[in-house]
Design an enzyme around this catalytic site. Structure first.
Site, mmCIF file in Angstrom:
data_model
loop_
_atom_site.group_PDB
_atom_site.id
_atom_site.type_symbol
_atom_site.label_atom_id
_atom_site.label_comp_id
_atom_site.label_asym_id
_atom_site.label_seq_id
_atom_site.Cartn_x
_atom_site.Cartn_y
_atom_site.Cartn_z
ATOM 1 N N LYS A 1 -3.117 5.448 -4.471
ATOM 2 C CA LYS A 1 -4.531 5.385 -4.095
ATOM 3 C C LYS A 1 -5.420 5.174 -5.323
ATOM 4 C CE LYS A 1 -4.221 6.144 0.391
ATOM 5 N NZ LYS A 1 -4.641 5.135 1.382
ATOM 6 N N LYS B 1 5.130 -4.995 4.635
ATOM 7 C CA LYS B 1 5.126 -4.141 5.810
ATOM 8 C C LYS B 1 3.866 -4.391 6.632
ATOM 9 C CE LYS B 1 5.604 0.759 7.081
ATOM 10 N NZ LYS B 1 5.762 2.132 6.548
ATOM 11 N N LYS C 1 -2.788 -3.067 8.824
ATOM 12 C CA LYS C 1 -4.120 -3.591 9.129
ATOM 13 C C LYS C 1 -4.875 -3.951 7.861
ATOM 14 C CE LYS C 1 -4.879 -1.407 13.612
ATOM 15 N NZ LYS C 1 -5.756 -0.540 14.418
#
Length: 349
Positions: free
Chosen positions: A138, A218, A221
């Site tokens: 992140k 993978k 969205k």
């Protein structure tokens, strides 16, 4: 296993009220799993997690949570969060979660989890949190928004599980490290204050890694390489027909390689005859366009009952709200008992 049968459906009572679960005497082993409120799920979500949730309803006393507190680390628009939470809850019900066989609720509807997270943070070294792979990821992916919630995410995850005294967590083997940190946090608490929580054990699932329409990454969205379950049929058709297949197959008459063709791989989950389809590709009896068209029709047919149920539930938000409220209420005896025990042991009473 082959999964050509339609997704299950069931009837929901608008105001379901299952009996409270006794805090000290679970009838079965208690299982917990949380899912991000990312809106209506795509096929990767279903194959990788939701189908397993449905199967585990009858194996464990299953508790499923839509983790809106967790989502606040990356989603800062309240209307977006509300919409995505409702869409995910509706989709889970449409795809087969049955409130008569499991407990479904929204994380923030049992806010005691935030208190338990803070208490866990007092026994958790900062170094444990900083080494988390998801935190490092992140920091790279959203360097402009490295908020404290990203760092303390594992403590909230641990609290999610053991607030309900769950002892098993279904995970893929690639998620084992995240669960191990939860176990370490629980172990640290038990060592300091005495035996309180079970150390959650992994129930490993053979969830497939579902590649997106690009055939490389993978399905996600955030990347935009998904096949949506509840999108209009024309949109699903467009997404499937845009899929990258075998890049070495130039002409229609060239033999294909189904082992590396993402379309062929997806056929494994939507029919028992995928080996015959693969053989057609190897021998060039069929082309990539043929295989894509067949996959579109099978996806639409498989999810037709769920798509119909999703539309019904989206038009009846009170029904979904009733399920979520009943789920949170059902958990209250467990939560009250857990927090009373924790506060007593930590000297907070």
């Amino acid at each position: 296993r082959a999964m050509s049968e339609p997704a299950p459906t069931h009837t929901l009572d608008p105001t379901p009220a299952p009996a409270p679960v006794a805090a000290d005497a679970p009838a079965r082993v208690r299982c917990f799993s949380g899912i991000q409120p990312s809106g209506a799920p795509h096929i990767g979500n279903d194959l990788g997690a939701i189908r397993n949730y449905v199967a585990l309803q009858d194996r464990f006393e299953s508790i499923y949570c839509i983790v809106d507190f967790h989502a606040l680390t990356t989603t800062h628009d309240p209307e977006v969060l509300r919409r995505r939470t409702r869409e995910m809850a509706t989709a889970l019900l449409a795809l087969g979660l049955d409130p008569g066989r499991c407990t479904l609720f929204v994380q923030s509807h049992r806010p005691e989890v935030a208190e338990l997270m803070w208490l866990f943070l007092t026994v958790t070294p900062v170094s444990w949190l900083e080494r988390t792979p998801s935190y490092k990821e992140k920091r790279e992916n959203q360097p402009e928004d490295v908020n404290h919630g990203l760092l303390t995410y594992p403590a909230l995850m641990a609290a999610d599980i053991v607030l309900y005294k769950a002892s098993v967590v279904p995970v893929g083997r690639d998620q084992a490290a995240h669960l191990e940190l939860s176990r370490e946090i629980v172990r640290a608490f038990n060592n300091r204050y005495g035996p309180t929580f079970p150390e959650p054990q992994a129930v490993y699932t053979e969830a497939p890694v579902v590649l997106g329409t690009d055939g490389v990454r993978k399905m996600s969205k955030s990347i935009g390489n998904t096949i949506e379950i509840f999108a209009p049929a024309d949109e699903i058709r467009r997404q499937v027909m845009s899929m990258v297949t075998d890049t070495q197959r130039i002409k229609r008459t060239d033999p294909g390689r189904p082992e590396v063709c993402n379309v062929c791989q997806l056929h494994r989950f939507f029919g028992d005859d995928y080996e015959e389809i693969w053989d057609g590709e190897r021998t060039a009896r069929t082309g990539c366009v043929d295989t894509k068209k067949l996959l579109v029709e099978r996806i639409l047919r498989h999810y037709a009952p769920a798509r119909e149920r999703y539309a019904e539930l989206m038009a009846s938000p009170a029904t979904v709200d009733g399920v979520l409220e009943a789920g949170a209420a059902r958990l209250r005896p467990i939560v009250d008992a857990t927090m009373a025990e924790v506060r007593e042991k930590m000297g907070l009473r």
